[in-house]
Design an enzyme around this catalytic site. Structure first.
Site, PDB file in Angstrom:
ATOM      1  N   ARG A 107      48.284  30.317 -18.137  1.00 30.91           N
ATOM      2  CA  ARG A 107      46.943  30.592 -17.615  1.00 30.91           C
ATOM      3  C   ARG A 107      45.910  29.606 -18.166  1.00 30.91           C
ATOM      4  O   ARG A 107      45.057  29.101 -17.423  1.00 30.91           O
ATOM      5  CB  ARG A 107      46.528  32.020 -17.958  1.00 30.91           C
ATOM      6  N   LYS A 142      24.016  19.302 -16.319  1.00 29.64           N
ATOM      7  CA  LYS A 142      24.201  20.684 -15.857  1.00 29.64           C
ATOM      8  C   LYS A 142      25.691  21.027 -15.884  1.00 29.64           C
ATOM      9  O   LYS A 142      26.331  21.238 -14.849  1.00 29.64           O
ATOM     10  CB  LYS A 142      23.601  20.861 -14.469  1.00 29.64           C
ATOM     11  N   LYS A 174      10.972  13.670 -18.955  1.00 31.05           N
ATOM     12  CA  LYS A 174      10.834  14.607 -17.841  1.00 31.05           C
ATOM     13  C   LYS A 174       9.442  15.226 -17.869  1.00 31.05           C
ATOM     14  O   LYS A 174       8.634  14.927 -18.758  1.00 31.05           O
ATOM     15  CB  LYS A 174      11.937  15.664 -17.937  1.00 31.05           C
ATOM     16  N   GLU A 204      11.003  10.396 -15.214  1.00 31.00           N
ATOM     17  CA  GLU A 204      11.047  11.244 -14.026  1.00 31.00           C
ATOM     18  C   GLU A 204       9.663  11.264 -13.378  1.00 31.00           C
ATOM     19  O   GLU A 204       8.648  11.407 -14.070  1.00 31.00           O
ATOM     20  CB  GLU A 204      11.454  12.655 -14.429  1.00 31.00           C
ATOM     21  N   ASP A 226      12.176  12.733  -8.409  1.00 35.71           N
ATOM     22  CA  ASP A 226      12.669  14.106  -8.513  1.00 35.71           C
ATOM     23  C   ASP A 226      12.166  14.959  -7.355  1.00 35.71           C
ATOM     24  O   ASP A 226      10.956  15.111  -7.151  1.00 35.71           O
ATOM     25  CB  ASP A 226      12.221  14.716  -9.846  1.00 35.71           C
TER      26      ASP A 226
END
Length: 292
Positions: A107, A142, A174, A204, A226
């Protein structure tokens, strides 16, 4: 960032992750397998790992590590190269070793293979969708917590280019960084003062006005658009006019990625590659001796 996929697996964290996964599954022991073999000398077994749907095979070295961790004589032998596209029904590997070890490793090994092959397969579809445009697909941060290197290895196997591995290997200013610094210019200047030319800087942007502001900042290497529409990305690329690397990001899907690629943007970063890739259906068919 350019790196060979194999480099991502040359890290002690991969072995630790495999050990954590096995401990999670085995705990104090596999009660089912131990009960079956309690009165018998463990026999040898073998099995076939089968792709039940078409896709990119990824994770064979990690699956092999799982079997070895359960028992040093449990061997996985690949029958196709890592990164190969296979059709449904293809036997991608065979396993050999003590029957209890094969049952215990099954598994966990499949979990690694299915997840990594799913990421590589989705990535390959994105890469093929932009073929001929000059745009490069990249991944993002992510990723599944703890799986960063495996997720990025899988996207690289699928044909994408890795973006930064973490917060340590590239400056990416960002919206929240820019807000804290009091604007794009201040944020860029502060980073250049503290870091010099030791790391690359990407900024960004959320509007064409912000793109214009970035172009006034020396020391920036790449500008990110973005959540721009394809039309606005095209305008932004024309505005940059080759002075910086360009990247489109934000809610880009397989249905829309070609439109973004045709704007002339250099890079397209896609979070979906690692946060929403479906697992590839892979199974293990064991051939074990009868005990009774």
């Amino acid at each position: 960032m350019k790196r060979q996929p194999e480099e991502l697996l040359r890290d002690a964290s991969i072995l630790r992750l495999v050990q954590i996964a096995l401990q999670e599954d085995l705990g104090a022991g596999d009660v089912t397998t131990e009960a079956l073999f309690a009165r018998h000398e463990p026999p040898l077994g073998r099995g076939r790992i089968l792709a039940k749907e078409a896709g990119v095979v990824c994770g064979l070295p990690v699956a092999a590590l799982v079997f070895r961790e359960v028992h040093p004589e449990a061997i996985l032998e690949p029958l196709v190269p890592e990164g190969a596209w296979v059709e449904a029904g293809t036997v991608i590997a065979e396993v050999y070793g003590p029957a209890p070890a094969l049952l215990m490793a099954e598994r966990t090994a499949l979990n690694f293979l299915q997840r990594m092959s799913g990421v590589a397969t989705l990535t390959r579809r994105f890469v093929e969708a932009v073929q001929g445009t000059g745009a490069t697909i990249t991944d993002t941060r992510k990723t599944v917590p703890g799986w960063r290197r495996l997720d990025k290895y899988a996207t690289a196997i699928g044909g994408a280019e890795n973006h930064r591995l973490g917060l340590y290997d590239m400056v990416l200013l960002k919206d929240n960084h820019i807000a804290v610094a009091g604007g794009i210019r201040h944020a860029v200047e502060r980073c250049r003062q503290e870091l010099g030319d030791s790391v690359r800087i990407e900024v960004e942007t959320r509007s064409l006005a912000e793109v214009e502001e970035v172009l006034q900042c020396p020391g920036v290497h790449r500008v990110m658009f973005d959540n721009f529409t394809p039309e606005d990305v095209h305008r932004a690329v024309e505005l940059v006019a080759g002075r910086l690397e360009t990247e489109a990001s934000g809610r880009i899907t397989l249905a829309t990625v070609r439109r973004y690629a045709e704007t002339g943007v250099n890079y397209i970063s896609v979070g979906e590659l690692t946060h929403s890739a479906p697992a590839l259906d892979i199974s293990l068919e064991l051939v074990l001796p009868r005990l009774l």
